[in-house]
Enzyme design. Structure first.
Site, short mmCIF file in Angstrom:
data_model
loop_
_atom_site.label_atom_id
_atom_site.label_comp_id
_atom_site.label_asym_id
_atom_site.label_seq_id
_atom_site.Cartn_x
_atom_site.Cartn_y
_atom_site.Cartn_z
N ASP A 265 0.80 -0.84 -0.44
CA ASP A 265 0.29 0.27 -0.24
C ASP A 265 0.87 1.56 -0.35
O ASP A 265 1.58 1.52 0.98
CB ASP A 265 -0.81 0.20 1.29
CG ASP A 265 -2.07 1.36 1.35
OD1 ASP A 265 -1.91 1.91 0.41
OD2 ASP A 265 -2.16 1.38 2.07
N LYS A 272 1.41 7.68 0.11
CA LYS A 272 2.17 7.67 1.12
C LYS A 272 3.60 8.59 1.90
O LYS A 272 4.07 9.07 0.50
CB LYS A 272 1.78 6.34 1.78
CG LYS A 272 1.50 5.60 2.44
CD LYS A 272 1.21 5.09 2.69
CE LYS A 272 -0.34 3.80 3.31
NZ LYS A 272 -1.12 4.34 4.07
N ASP A 342 -6.18 5.96 -0.79
CA ASP A 342 -5.21 5.90 0.25
C ASP A 342 -5.91 4.40 1.19
O ASP A 342 -5.99 3.76 2.40
CB ASP A 342 -4.11 6.68 1.31
CG ASP A 342 -3.28 5.73 1.80
OD1 ASP A 342 -3.01 4.65 1.52
OD2 ASP A 342 -2.11 6.14 2.84
N GLU A 344 -8.15 2.70 0.66
CA GLU A 344 -8.23 1.16 -0.31
C GLU A 344 -8.70 -0.16 0.12
O GLU A 344 -9.53 -0.86 -0.17
CB GLU A 344 -6.81 1.80 -0.83
CG GLU A 344 -6.23 0.64 -0.37
CD GLU A 344 -5.80 0.57 1.31
OE1 GLU A 344 -5.24 1.87 1.11
OE2 GLU A 344 -5.34 -0.26 1.67
N ARG A 346 -10.49 -0.62 2.51
CA ARG A 346 -12.36 -0.58 2.78
C ARG A 346 -12.73 -0.72 1.65
O ARG A 346 -14.13 -1.48 1.30
CB ARG A 346 -13.14 0.63 3.47
CG ARG A 346 -12.36 1.99 2.73
CD ARG A 346 -12.23 2.96 3.27
NE ARG A 346 -11.75 3.35 4.35
CZ ARG A 346 -11.38 4.14 5.97
NH1 ARG A 346 -12.50 4.91 5.44
NH2 ARG A 346 -10.68 4.50 6.04
N1 BES Z 1 -3.42 0.11 5.49
C1 BES Z 1 -3.35 1.28 5.57
C2 BES Z 1 -3.25 1.57 7.05
C3 BES Z 1 -2.36 1.29 8.55
C4 BES Z 1 -1.75 2.56 8.69
C5 BES Z 1 -2.26 0.20 8.68
C6 BES Z 1 -0.53 2.68 8.85
C7 BES Z 1 -1.06 0.04 9.60
C8 BES Z 1 -0.23 0.52 9.74
C9 BES Z 1 -4.84 1.98 5.35
O1 BES Z 1 -5.18 1.47 3.92
C10 BES Z 1 -4.78 3.78 5.16
O2 BES Z 1 -3.50 4.19 4.43
N2 BES Z 1 -5.89 4.07 5.79
C11 BES Z 1 -5.75 5.37 6.10
C12 BES Z 1 -7.26 5.98 5.79
C13 BES Z 1 -7.85 7.36 6.15
C14 BES Z 1 -7.01 7.95 4.44
C15 BES Z 1 -8.91 8.03 5.88
C16 BES Z 1 -4.93 6.10 7.43
O3 BES Z 1 -4.91 5.99 8.33
O4 BES Z 1 -4.64 6.93 7.12
ZN ZN Z 2 -4.07 -0.14 3.32
MN MN Z 3 -3.84 2.82 1.94
#
Ligand code: BES
Ligand code: ZN
Ligand code: MN
Length: 495
Positions: A265, A272, A342, A344, A346
């Site tokens: 990701d 990111k 990001d 993604e 869900r």
């Molecule tokens: N895979 C990430 C979540 C994540 C972040 C897991 C750090 C473990 C450690 C997920 O896909 C993500 O990027 N989520 C975003 C959502 C936001 C854009 C609403 C997040 O948590 O920043």
């Molecule tokens: Zn993710």
């Molecule tokens: Mn993500």
């Protein structure tokens, strides 16, 4: 490491004999007891001068004792309770101490453990979990930690059916957890969606599990717009992995596990930051862990019908990648606008949950490294779970109690769902409100679970890797296999 359980024999020899020291607490006083009578006599002084306290996870080595065919004696602290997590951690402490010695055989006197047969199981789990290491990508193995040669015999005067069963089940469980951990630890280039699917196909050999794998074209044909949409930005083919185990009558409704299988990701167009991005190879741990739970259930021959569904893709950024503002339609017909590429996980889970709903399950649970907000809320200590079904919440608490994994019930109410409504489509993939990022993500997922299906979402973002600071059977860095054991315990409640 090899491990077996057998009846203790007079004259059996080994490089090391492991015995346990436990504590009894009465008010302010703590007494230490080494359960092995002869060894206790030999080491009595060490108890008196407090070099052995029996504290959980303590290990004290006595070299060249040459006691009854044994060279060294290792005393392992078992603490003051027969709680299975304490014993599991004592097992890990013992394994690590043994692995640090240049020896090949060890005998473990399990009669000295507090508790019954289940303690033998917990100890076995701790030892096998602690023996896991991920060094297959190094040209030179770290020989100091080499445990391949180590043969451990758990010995008991009983070695009865109950102990044997606990031992065998523990071996299955811990080995499948380690299997999941390896999938998680593999880097993104060596654990693509295709490789993840192939690993599942390979792993089920010899079990009753059937695996079906859908490719990009099939995913599109099946109207999985969430998974297809995320995969658009990647040159790697996505996969939808369907694992099926029939352990009960066909008429019995299945249990469905769903796991996020995002093999890397980078965030997509909403990219990111660079620091720590390499950790996003772990974004498929939900998928890896439900594959492990499924394998364990089949090997334990549980009398339950189970599906594991793993939507798998990378979240990358090529010229066809989803752009902020794009709208896609999930399998159940609901549309969503993607305001942050990001968010993604869900999206790919939406289609899997819709597909899972079509299977009319008696239970559906998903595991996903879904939100950074989960890490903020619970750190790497608890896995947060979300459900509106109080009966199910009780079952989850019981399952976690049995597995020793820490979970914490999180809120999920209509306000969270309200914040996920879209402007141009039915839903937005990010919240219009502030904070509660894990709960609003759960509320998004809920939109794809048919009414009446008992469902819970487990956000393992904080617990899927790097938990070694508190769990001595996990590596400092590296996957933990979070929720494999709890999901197996949960399935047992539906037998
Ligand atoms: N895979 C990430 C979540 C994540 C972040 C897991 C750090 C473990 C450690 C997920 O896909 C993500 O990027 N989520 C975003 C959502 C936001 C854009 C609403 C997040 O948590 O920043
Ligand atoms: Zn993710
Ligand atoms: Mn993500």
């Amino acid at each position: 490491m090899k491990i077996e359980l057998k009846k203790s024999q007079n004259g059996a020899s080994a490089d090391v004999m492991v015995v346990f020291a436990s504590q009894t607490k009465k008010g302010k006083d703590t007494t230490t007891k080494i359960s092995h009578t002869e060894i206790s006599k030999m080491l009595g002084g060490s108890v008196a001068d407090k070099s052995i306290t029996g504290k959980a996870k303590e290990t004290v080595l006595f070299r060249e004792m040459n006691y009854a065919g044994v060279r060294h004696v290792l005393v392992v602290g078992a603490g003051s309770s027969s709680d299975s997590e304490t014993i599991r951690q004592a097992g890990a402490a013992a394994q690590k101490a043994l692995a640090g010695l240049k020896i090949t055989t060890a005998m473990v006197d399990v009669d000295g453990l507090p508790g019954g047969a289940s303690s033998v199981g917990a100890l076995t789990e701790g030892m096998i979990l602690a023996s896991y290491k991920f060094d297959e990508l190094k040209s030179k193995k770290d020989d100091k930690k080499e445990t391949k040669e180590l043969a451990i015999s758990l010995v008991s005067k009983k070695a009865d059916a109950a102990q044997k069963k606990a031992f065998e089940q523990a071996v299955i469980l811990a080995e499948t957890v380690n299997f999941s951990r390896r999938l998680g630890d593999m880097p993104g280039n060596l654990m693509t969606p295709t490789i993840l699917a192939n690993s599942a196909v390979e792993a089920v050999k010899g079990t009753k599990i059937k695996v079906t794998v859908w490719d990009r074209a099939r995913i599109k044909k099946e109207n999985m717009g969430g998974l297809y949409g995320v995969a658009q930005g990647s040159d790697q083919e996505p996969r939808f992995i369907i694992m099926e185990y029939k352990g009960a009558a066909a008429s019995k409704k299945p249990v469905v596990f769903v796991g996020k299988g995002l093999t890397f990701d980078c965030g997509g167009v909403s990219i990111k930051p660079g620091a720590g991005m390499e950790e996003m190879k772990y974004d498929m741990c939900g998928g890896a862990n439900v594959i492990g739970a499924m394998l364990a259930i089949a090997k334990l021959k549980l009398k339950v019908n189970v599906y594991a569904l793993i939507p798998s893709t990378e979240n990358m950024v090529n010229g066809s990648a989803t752009k902020p503002g794009d709208v896609h339609v999930a399998r159940n017909g609901k549309s969503f606008e993607i305001n942050n590429t990001d968010a993604e996980g869900r999206l790919i889970l939406s289609d899997a949950l819709s597909y899972g709903s079509e299977l009319k399950p008696q239970l559906m649970v998903d595991a996903a490294t879904l939100t950074g907000a989960m890490v903020v809320a619970l750190g790497n200590i608890h896995t947060g779970f979300f459900t509106r079904d109080q009966k199910l919440a009780g079952k989850i608490e019981r399952a976690a109690q049995a597995s020793g994994e820490l979970v914490w019930g999180m809120p999920l109410v209509d306000h969270h769902a309200e914040d996920m409504k879209g402007t141009y489509a039915d839903l937005s993939n990010i919240s219009s409100g502030k904070g509660a990022g894990s709960a609003t993500a759960a509320a998004f997922l809920e939109q794809f679970v048919d009414e009446g299906i008992p469902w819970a979402h487990f956000d393992i973002a904080g617990t899927a890797w790097s938990v070694g600071n508190r769990l001595n059977y996990c590596s400092a860095k590296g996957a933990s296999g979070a929720m494999v054991r709890t999901f197996v315990e949960l399935a047992k409640q539906y037998e």
